[in-house]
Write an enzyme that holds these catalytic residues in place. Structure first.
Site: not given
Ligand code: 2PG
Ligand code: MG
Length: 391
Positions: A186, A309
């Site tokens: 990231e 998300k």
């Molecule tokens: C999280 C995310 C974004 P990932 O854990 O919050 O930073 O990571 O997309 O790998 O789940």
């Molecule tokens: Mg997270």
């Protein structure tokens, strides 16, 4: 009216294939591409291999012809019906979301931030920026993300500028001290410091710059069913982890605590939230943007924050419902990128449309800046703007 829907395989920031949807209406063409996670929650909707997903979608895509893009929620319902599962294991959550967003974009001539227009003033989210990383994302620490929240900022450009300046200073200082390893997926710095040393190092800078500190612990990644296993051999029981998090949160004045415990510990989250009243205790893997899990969190009084998300659930209208229920229950939504991103910037627009007070989208790297630059663009084009009212 929708004339056709097509899927194209494109690459994400980890160099893996993802899906771009193209929705052809009688007016124009609208597109959207979707990200993928690395430290994924076990209750997330299923994203399929892109080749398989496109093949399956091609056998059903003519069903969309003739549908009305303005009824985008109905199109979402239809996508769920043709999939027929709870977790999109037939058509894939990646495909479902790409189509869902492209159709929603078609309903507002691409200006996704206009999806909900209820307020005279348009509020902008505070960016939550990943400054130093570890865990599954790469880096020295067991915890996954050390986060900056520029709460004093009066405009989005000031907020973004603050995080970027700190990112530069931190990188330079780590290099000078020979503590730098590099950048992770990231674009957060990876360094040789352990968790507490990282917090000591960042606390000084945060004080000078007047930013609040947060952490995404991503605790499921170092929980083995019995104990939390830290990189340097430390093992903590459930109870010890809770005590440790409370101690660290108070000692370093952490404002934001994401996934401090493993993804099934609804009761543990409740204990933490009670101990840390004026801070945000947030569920990411705990909820996976899923209504049923959010309801369980509400029942257990587990958290006062939830990560949003959309690709954890599959369609925009499902994510929209989660945001609505969270707000009704005084749980603060935080919209978030994934570690494997594309240049698409729809989370920026959704933060505004859904009046979400925080956006977690990294600090540096084109795939992170595309969201932040979109916010800056909107700040400069919409009349009557202000930062979210959270402090
Ligand atoms: C999280 C995310 C974004 P990932 O854990 O919050 O930073 O990571 O997309 O790998 O789940
Ligand atoms: Mg997270």
């Amino acid at each position: 009216m929708i004339r056709n829907v097509k899927l194209i395989p494109v690459f994400n920031s980890k160099g893996n294939l993802t899906v771009m949807a193209k929705v052809y209406t009688t007016k124009e063409v609208f597109s959207a591409s979707v990200p993928a996670g690395t430290s994924t929650g076990k209750n997330e909707a299923v994203s399929l291999d892109v080749d398989v997903a496109i093949k399956r979608f091609n056998s059903i895509r003519t069903n969309f012809t003739g549908m009305d893009e303005n009824e985008w929620r109905d199109v979402d319902t239809f996508i769920r019906q043709i999939d027929g599962t709870e977790n999109f294991s037939n058509i894939g959550a990646n495909v479902a979301l790409a189509v869902s967003i492209a159709v929603a974009r078609a309903s507002v001539d691409n200006d996704l931030w206009r999806l909900e227009r209820k307020y005279a003033k348009t509020r902008f989210p505070f960016p939550v920026g990943n400054i130093i990383g570890g865990g599954a994302h790469g880096g020295g620490t067991t915890w996954q993300e050390f986060l900056l929240i520029p709460y004093k900022a009066k405009s989005i450009i000031e907020a973004v500028y603050t995080n970027i300046e700190i990112w530069k200073i931190v990188g330079e200082e780590l290099r000078r001290e020979k503590l730098l390893i590099g950048r992770n997926i990231e674009n957060a710095w990876m360094c040789k410091l352990d968790e507490e040393k990282t917090l000591e190092f960042l606390s000084k800078i945060c004080e000078e710059w007047k930013v609040k500190l947060g952490i995404d612990f991503a605790a499921s990644d170092f929980w083995d069913g019995k104990s939390y296993n830290y990189k340097k051999g430390k093992k903590l029981s459930k109870k010890e982890q809770i005590e440790y998090i409370v101690d660290v949160a108070k000692r370093f004045d952490l404002f934001y605590l994401e996934d401090p415990l493993e993804e099934e510990d609804f009761e543990g989250f409740h204990i933490l939230k009670e101990e840390l009243k004026d801070r945000l205790v947030i569920g990411d893997d705990l909820y996976c943007t899923n209504v049923k899990r959010l309801r369980k969190g509400i029942k257990n009084k587990s958290t006062n924050g939830i990560i949003i998300k959309p690709n954890q659930v599959g369609t925009l209208s499902q994510a929209e419902e989660v945001v609505k229920i969270a707000k009704e229950n005084k749980i603060t939504p935080i919209i978030s990128h994934r570690s494997a991103e594309t240049e698409d910037n729809w989370i920026a627009d959704l933060a505004i449309a859904w009046r979400i007070p925080f956006i977690k989208t990294g600090i540096m790297g084109t795939e992170r800046l595309s969201k932040l630059n979109r916010l800056i663009e909107l700040w400069n084009s919409i009349p009557n703007v202000e930062m979210a009212k959270v402090w």
